[in-house]
Design a protein around this motif. Structure first.
Motif, short mmCIF file in Angstrom:
data_model
loop_
_atom_site.label_atom_id
_atom_site.label_comp_id
_atom_site.label_asym_id
_atom_site.label_seq_id
_atom_site.Cartn_x
_atom_site.Cartn_y
_atom_site.Cartn_z
N GLU A 1 15.84 7.22 65.94
CA GLU A 1 15.28 7.02 67.41
C GLU A 1 15.99 8.71 68.11
O GLU A 1 15.31 8.92 69.02
CB GLU A 1 16.27 6.23 67.70
N TYR A 2 17.28 9.33 67.69
CA TYR A 2 17.38 10.05 68.21
C TYR A 2 16.96 11.57 67.56
O TYR A 2 17.29 12.28 68.58
CB TYR A 2 19.38 10.62 67.16
N ARG A 3 15.87 11.26 66.85
CA ARG A 3 15.39 12.88 66.72
C ARG A 3 14.64 12.95 68.33
O ARG A 3 14.07 13.58 68.63
CB ARG A 3 13.74 12.47 65.89
N GLN B 1 14.54 16.77 72.58
CA GLN B 1 14.32 16.52 74.46
C GLN B 1 15.01 17.84 74.64
O GLN B 1 15.44 18.69 75.77
CB GLN B 1 14.49 15.55 74.65
N CYS B 2 16.34 18.24 74.05
CA CYS B 2 17.60 19.38 73.61
C CYS B 2 16.55 20.27 73.32
O CYS B 2 17.41 21.41 74.40
CB CYS B 2 18.36 18.30 73.12
N ARG B 3 15.78 20.28 72.57
CA ARG B 3 14.97 21.97 72.08
C ARG B 3 13.99 22.17 72.78
O ARG B 3 14.49 23.36 73.03
CB ARG B 3 14.48 21.45 70.90
N ILE C 1 17.14 24.50 80.48
CA ILE C 1 19.15 24.54 80.33
C ILE C 1 19.54 23.39 79.19
O ILE C 1 19.23 22.28 79.97
CB ILE C 1 19.50 24.68 81.57
N LEU C 2 20.23 23.71 78.57
CA LEU C 2 20.74 22.53 77.64
C LEU C 2 22.53 23.46 77.79
O LEU C 2 23.10 24.07 77.06
CB LEU C 2 20.24 22.09 75.75
N ILE D 1 18.78 21.38 66.31
CA ILE D 1 18.21 21.66 67.82
C ILE D 1 19.04 23.63 67.76
O ILE D 1 17.95 24.40 69.10
CB ILE D 1 19.60 21.26 68.94
N LEU D 2 19.87 24.08 67.83
CA LEU D 2 20.24 25.52 68.09
C LEU D 2 19.29 26.70 67.57
O LEU D 2 18.80 27.47 68.06
CB LEU D 2 21.35 25.59 67.18
#
Length: 305
Positions: A204-206, A211-213, A217-218, A239-240
């Motif tokens: 589920e964390y994916r 969304q973070c990607r 702005i993150l 993500i980075l």
């Protein structure tokens, strides 16, 4: 948008001319109504035609005059009051008061957060609202620099001692982008890592990682305070990588500098992994400019605000 309806006040045969003329005289002397009419471009002759409407308007907004917050609202519909508009025809409206407008604006802003790990206290923070009296020139310069970097959509690695206001300033940046219509994600990194661990089996964390990607702005808050695992590093690196490829603005906050973060990321319960940690640091360097935040503990100041 204000609800509007055309208003035409019928002649009242029960009111004599003397009473109406006295009312008009009182209305002309009302400084508050004068300001409203000037702002709305309402001509003076409208007072004669719609004196009783103006009187009712003043009665309706009377509880709002001197009101200091939405919680003190005395209107039947909280945050809303009667208004008047003029575009050749005098119209009665229902308007949100300034406090309700701020509330609606904040709600619209928060709708643009794809992920948000901060509480209500940080929803309204802004660079321009920071109380700078008594602060050092170094702090003033840092706040100005951060605001400029945010406007230039540049990434920041903000580090310094606990309590100096790193999370607060990063929230100012995220709110500024969200208020301007961009998408934002703000993750408290140790909590994000906990969510990865809890949902590792289901994956589920994916969705949150996606969304973070994707966010304009993150903010990765409090990096370096998490328990390092191989999976955490893998997710963070992914993500980075995604943000670096798309040139998206990324902010980090942490207590230590990049060297101390690098040492932290190398250690896991399974032993040391130099290459994984170094790849993460390389991407942070590519995404963000290090900025040191000096100063005393400001948490009490920010909480009071």
């Amino acid at each position: 948008m204000a609800e509007m309806k055309q208003f035409s006040f019928p002649k009242d045969p029960n009111r004599d001319d003397t009473e109406k003329n006295q009312l008009i005289d009182r209305l002309r002397r009302d400084a508050y109504l004068h300001r409203v009419m000037k702002t709305q471009g309402i001509p003076d002759e409208a007072l004669s035609r719609h004196a009783f409407l103006f009187q009712r308007y003043l009665e309706e907004v009377k509880p709002c005059r001197g009101c200091k917050s939405l919680k003190d609202c005395r209107q039947a519909k909280k945050g809303y009051h009667m208004g008047i508009r003029y575009d050749g025809i005098l119209q009665e409206t229902v308007e949100a008061c300034p406090y309700m407008q701020e509330c609606l604006k904040a709600e619209a802003q928060m709708d643009r957060y794809l992920v948000c790990d901060f509480g209500d206290a940080l929803r309204s923070v802004r660079f321009e609202k920071i109380q700078l009296e008594g602060e050092t020139s170094a702090y003033l310069n840092t706040v100005g620099k951060l605001a400029s970097l945010c406007d230039e959509q540049k990434g920041v690695f903000l580090y310094g001692n606990m309590g100096t206001g790193k999370t607060y300033l990063a929230a100012c940046a995220a709110n500024r982008i969200a208020e301007a219509g961009g998408s934002a994600a703000f993750i408290h990194y140790p909590s994000f890592c906990d969510r990865i661990a809890v949902t590792a089996y289901s994956g589920e964390y994916r969705k949150e990682a996606d969304q973070c990607r994707a966010a304009d702005i993150l903010v990765i808050d409090d990096i370096g305070a998490e328990e390092v695992t191989d999976r955490n590093r893998m997710v963070l690196l992914s993500i980075l990588d995604g943000r670096m490829q798309k040139g998206k603005m990324t902010w980090f906050t942490g207590n230590g500098d990049l060297r101390s973060l690098q040492r932290h990321l190398r250690e896991t319960n399974n032993g040391e992994s130099i290459s994984a940690a170094d790849r993460i640091i390389e991407r942070i360097r590519a995404l963000a400019q290090p900025v040191y935040l000096d100063g005393n503990d400001r948490r009490a100041l920010y909480t009071a605000e």
